[in-house]
Structures are given as C-alpha cells and as structure tokens.
Design a protein around this motif. Structure first.
Motif, short mmCIF file in Angstrom:
data_model
loop_
_atom_site.label_atom_id
_atom_site.label_comp_id
_atom_site.label_asym_id
_atom_site.label_seq_id
_atom_site.Cartn_x
_atom_site.Cartn_y
_atom_site.Cartn_z
N GLY A 1 5.15 10.18 1.54
CA GLY A 1 4.32 9.07 2.62
C GLY A 1 4.56 10.13 3.94
O GLY A 1 5.42 10.63 4.56
N LEU A 2 3.33 10.19 4.61
CA LEU A 2 3.20 10.72 6.08
C LEU A 2 3.71 9.43 6.92
O LEU A 2 3.13 8.42 6.91
N LEU B 1 1.27 14.26 -4.18
CA LEU B 1 0.42 13.09 -3.38
C LEU B 1 0.99 12.66 -2.23
O LEU B 1 2.35 12.77 -2.03
N TYR B 2 0.35 12.59 -1.20
CA TYR B 2 0.66 12.24 0.05
C TYR B 2 0.03 10.86 0.42
O TYR B 2 -1.10 10.86 0.62
N ALA B 3 0.77 9.64 0.59
CA ALA B 3 0.37 8.50 1.08
C ALA B 3 0.37 8.44 2.71
O ALA B 3 1.00 9.13 3.40
N ASP C 1 1.78 -8.41 -2.57
CA ASP C 1 1.30 -7.15 -3.50
C ASP C 1 0.04 -6.76 -3.72
O ASP C 1 -0.14 -5.58 -3.88
N ALA C 2 -0.75 -7.47 -2.72
CA ALA C 2 -2.34 -6.62 -2.86
C ALA C 2 -2.17 -5.55 -1.75
O ALA C 2 -3.23 -4.75 -2.00
N ARG C 3 -1.28 -5.35 -1.17
CA ARG C 3 -1.05 -4.24 -0.10
C ARG C 3 -0.12 -3.19 -0.62
O ARG C 3 0.13 -2.23 -0.36
N SER C 4 0.49 -3.22 -2.05
CA SER C 4 1.22 -2.54 -2.48
C SER C 4 0.67 -0.64 -2.85
O SER C 4 1.16 0.16 -2.37
N ARG C 5 -0.83 -0.79 -3.02
CA ARG C 5 -1.36 0.78 -3.17
C ARG C 5 -1.64 1.07 -1.93
O ARG C 5 -2.15 2.37 -1.60
N ASP C 6 -1.49 0.32 -0.70
CA ASP C 6 -1.83 0.69 0.51
C ASP C 6 -0.69 1.23 1.36
O ASP C 6 -0.21 2.29 1.13
N LYS C 7 0.05 0.48 2.09
CA LYS C 7 0.98 0.87 3.08
C LYS C 7 2.23 -0.17 2.93
O LYS C 7 2.81 -0.25 3.73
N GLY C 8 2.36 -1.07 1.93
CA GLY C 8 3.28 -2.04 1.93
C GLY C 8 3.07 -2.82 3.00
O GLY C 8 2.20 -3.44 3.44
#
Length: 494
Positions: A280-281, A340-342, A377-384
């Motif tokens: 994660g950046l 991978l970098y989120a 959980d809808a935000r899990s793939r984004d940034k928590g």
C-alpha cells in the motif's frame, strides 16, 4: 536521607502507575443537521473568542454555538465560488474559496468572528488554483494555503509499458502553497515544487499531473511546514524562513503481507482479513505535528487517492491477479504482474521530521471498525476505512491523536495515545449514530474540558463530543497512599 529518597521513588512509581491506568470517558454533547441548497458539511474550525464552531460546506459556512449546537448564522459564499476550508486564529476566520473555473486562481477571505462579516482593511487575497486547505501558523502571523491545482483533463498514456506512464497534462495549474502575511495583509510568497530535491521512495510523478498540495501542518516553532502531496505519495518540506520548499520526501510502501498488516481485499459480502501479497502506498490526506523532547514528529492519516478520472487505477485482475486479489484496485503507474501497489495504507502513521517511519497502526483501524459492526465490506477492494483527517490534543498529560474514518457504516473517529511515538496505544473508537463519513475534525479546550468536533459529508451533520480522563480507582488510591506516606514521613523527620 536514604529513606526519603526511597519514599519519593515509590511515590513517583505510584504516579506512573496511575498515569498508565488512566481511562477515558467519551460523551456526545450534540449533533447539528445542516441544510440549504448545495451545502455539504466538511471542515470545522473553533473560535475561542465567541465559543463558536465554523463549518465550511461548499456553498458557505454555518456558524454554530459550541455549547448548544444551535445555528448562529449561515454565511453564504456561493457568489465567490465553492469554499473548501476554514481556519481560525485570534478572532479571525480565513476562508479558502476556489474559482468557479477551478483551474483559475482562487481567493482567501478574512472574516471577523465577532461580527461574522468581512474583516476591516484588506480582506481578500488572490491565491493559486483550487485552494483546498489553509491554516494559520501557531502564532497567527501567517496563513498557509494549499493550492491543489487539479487539471480538468489529465495527461494521456505514453506508450504501452507496464507500469503505465502518463504524459503531463496539457493544462495543469501549478500546485503551490501561498503564504499570506496577516500583519501586512499581503501575499508574502508562493512556494512551488518544480525542481525541488527528492528523497525517500515511491514518489508518483508519472500520473499525468504535477504535485498537488493537499494538507498542511506547521511545526510548533513556526520554522517548518509539512505539506502532504497525496497523489504523489510524498510530503513537501517548506522552510518558513525562506518561504521555499527544500525537499520532497517519498513515503515508501507498506507490505500488507507482514504480520499485523492484514487487509480484506475482496468486497464479497463477508469480511476476511488476510496477509495479502500487496503493498500500500501511504498517500496521506490529513497531517499534524507535535514535539517530544525537542524533536518534531508528523502524524498522517493514510487515506490514499487516485486521479479524479481514475485513469491511474486498475483492477488487479488486469495484471494477472486471481482469487482474493483479483478485484482489488491498484495503482497502474506502480503495479505490474506479481508486484501490486494499492492506494492508501488503511492506517495512520508517525514519522520523524525527515519523513522516516517511526510507527504505523497496521490493521488496527479496519479490525476495530469490524469489531464494532461498522466496517463497510463494499470498500474492501478500495482503501478499507479510509483514514482521512487527524487532529491532536493533550489530556491528563497525554498526547492523543484523533483519526477520522471516512468509509465506515457510521461516523467513526479512532483515538490513540501517542505521547511516546515509539509506544503508541489504541484507546477507543468513537462511533456516532446519525453521522457518516467524517471529512474534517477539530479538538479544542473550553473551560478546562476537551472537546472534539467532526463534520460528516454523507450525513451532512456536525457532532461534538466531550473527552475526559478518568483515573482508575486503584491507581488513584495508590497515588493517594503515596502522598499520605510522604507527608507522614516528613512529619516524623521534623
């Protein structure tokens, strides 16, 4: 004499136990629901002279009675443009207002907090494009304005390399910091970032835009300002003696595969925190500073952010990721197959003034939100939970960090004891019914009490909480016994 030294040692020991065993009482004082066409509560600021909270909300500012939460006055700024931020010092409120054509210069306006009207004398200053945030220096002598300078159209992709590289935007306003001299009522300087030396790692400078200042924190002595460059994953260091940037520090990346850094990368209706092969950046939004033993530290809320058009964002599946990682959104200017970098670190951090990492909260924020039933959980793939805002306050001799979480099912602010930046401890998480998506927060002291206000974008509300330190009964008793014993010993020695 040895006896006295021993007793003082025991007393100091008991005081230390009492201090460590302090608990906190948190209570909601009020919630105000904002209204009005186009108004959206975002940034609160407190005025001690009038005991009011000024809440900036796109089309104007709502001035609230801090004691009761009632509306004192709405100040309409819509004729000037959208207001993005407000800051207050010594009875003067500064408004950051973007131009209706946002790539053009914005303005800062000064208001008298007693009359709630434009201040006498020079009260309007032209600043850079898209002034997104502003703050006074601790002594109130200067105003620093973060001019984000976001382009309307980003640069196009260059070639087909992976990671991607983007050309510069054709019309990209310069990201800058305007420095206003409050005494002289004039713009003292505009600090820009082109050509400034860099250090650290993972600075994002290939995204089709230039550096965009997001948030500013000033050191207690006023000598340095620290400016988050969120999309660039960096912090700019501004020398207030020369009014120029001296360094851009890349903040590196956080390894979500390490113990204590787990994430849920999949928005599938169930929450499962795993050690994921993703980094994660940090990409902080809010920043604050404090000083410990003569040394400055930076506290950052590591939200993460992509371009407004999401052109630098891709699903990891496009880079060959499968299973739990297929759906996570990553930076396509940093990521490649198997690397991978989120965006965002799902945490808050403490850094030295040179940008080196001292502490990171790991997976505490996501997991504490989940434990309270407010993890989305809808935000899990984004940034928590997306830590966005941060403010600091002192209570019972301890330094407390309040971290606002933008993406939880209810309004949430996490509290941490950061007195010792190397020994940080989680205190509690405020969960506020009726609030959602805190955008800005401010802590203040009034009549010996500590209060924390936060404004919520999704619910269009502002709430005020009181935070009190409550010594544990056992610790208080130990401290009392120590004081009594010391008094008795002194009497015997007379």
């Amino acid at each position: 004499m040895k006896k006295m030294t021993l007793m003082i040692g025991l007393l100091v020991s008991s005081m230390g136990v009492a201090e460590a065993a302090t608990s906190y009482q948190i209570s909601k004082e009020w919630t105000f629901s904002h209204s009005g066409s186009g108004y959206l509560s975002e940034i609160p600021a407190f005025d001690a002279m009038t005991n009011t909270l000024w809440v900036a909300g796109v089309k104007g500012v709502d001035v609230l009675n801090a004691a009761t939460g009632s509306l004192v006055q709405h100040i309409d700024t819509s004729s000037f443009g959208n207001i993005n931020s407000v800051s207050i010092s010594n009875g003067m409120a500064a408004f950051a207002i973007e131009n209706s054509a946002r790539t053009q210069p914005g303005i800062v306006q000064l208001y008298n907090t007693t009359t709630r009207s434009l201040a006498s004398g020079t009260n309007t200053f032209t600043v850079g494009a898209l002034p997104d945030m502003l703050t006074f220096t601790p002594d109130g002598s200067k105003i620093l304005v973060a001019n984000e300078g976001t382009p309307d159209v980003y640069g196009t992709r260059k070639g087909s390399t992976v990671p991607r590289v983007f050309n510069p935007a054709a019309n990209d306003p310069v990201g800058s910091v305007t420095i206003i001299d409050v005494t002289k009522r004039s713009v003292a300087a505009t600090a820009t970032l082109s050509g400034v030396p860099t250090s650290g790692s993972h600075i994002r400078n290939n995204t089709g835009m230039d550096y965009e200042p997001e948030y500013i924190a000033v050191s207690a002595d006023g000598s340095k300002a620290y400016v988050t460059l969120q999309e660039a994953n960096a912090i700019g260091i501004l020398d207030m003696n020369t009014n120029s940037f001296t360094q851009v520090v890349g903040l590196g990346a956080k390894d979500f595969s390490l113990p204590g850094n787990s994430i849920d990368p999949l928005n599938n209706g169930s929450v499962n925190f795993i050690s994921a092969n993703v980094k994660g950046l940090y990409m902080p939004d809010g920043i604050a500073t404090y000083n410990v033993a003569g040394k400055d530290y930076l506290v950052t809320a590591n939200e993460g952010d992509f371009r407004e058009d999401d052109g630098d964002r891709s699903n990891a599946s496009s880079l060959g990721a499968t299973g739990d990682l297929a759906n996570i959104r990553v930076s396509n200017t940093d990521s490649s197959a198997g690397d991978l970098y989120a965006a965002g670190a799902r945490s808050f951090s403490i850094r030295n003034a040179d940008g080196s990492l001292v502490y990171d909260s790991g997976d505490i924020l996501d997991k504490e939100a989940f434990a309270r039933g407010i993890y989305d959980d809808a935000r899990s793939r984004d940034k928590g939970v997306e830590p966005e805002g941060v403010d600091l306050f002192t209570l019972g001799g301890r330094t407390i960090a309040a971290i606002g979480l933008e993406r939880t099912l209810k309004g949430a602010v996490a509290l941490f004891d950061i007195t010792d930046p190397t020994k940080v401890s989680f205190i509690d998480m405020i969960v506020s019914d009726g609030d959602k998506a805190p955008e800005g927060l401010v802590a203040f002291e009034k009549a010996g009490q500590i209060f924390l206000a936060f404004s919520n974008e999704s619910s269009n509300t502002t709430s005020l909480f009181k935070v009190s330190a409550v010594p544990e009964p056992g610790s208080a008793a130990m401290l009392g016994m120590g004081l009594l014993s010391l008094a008795m010993l002194r009497r015997r020695q007379k």
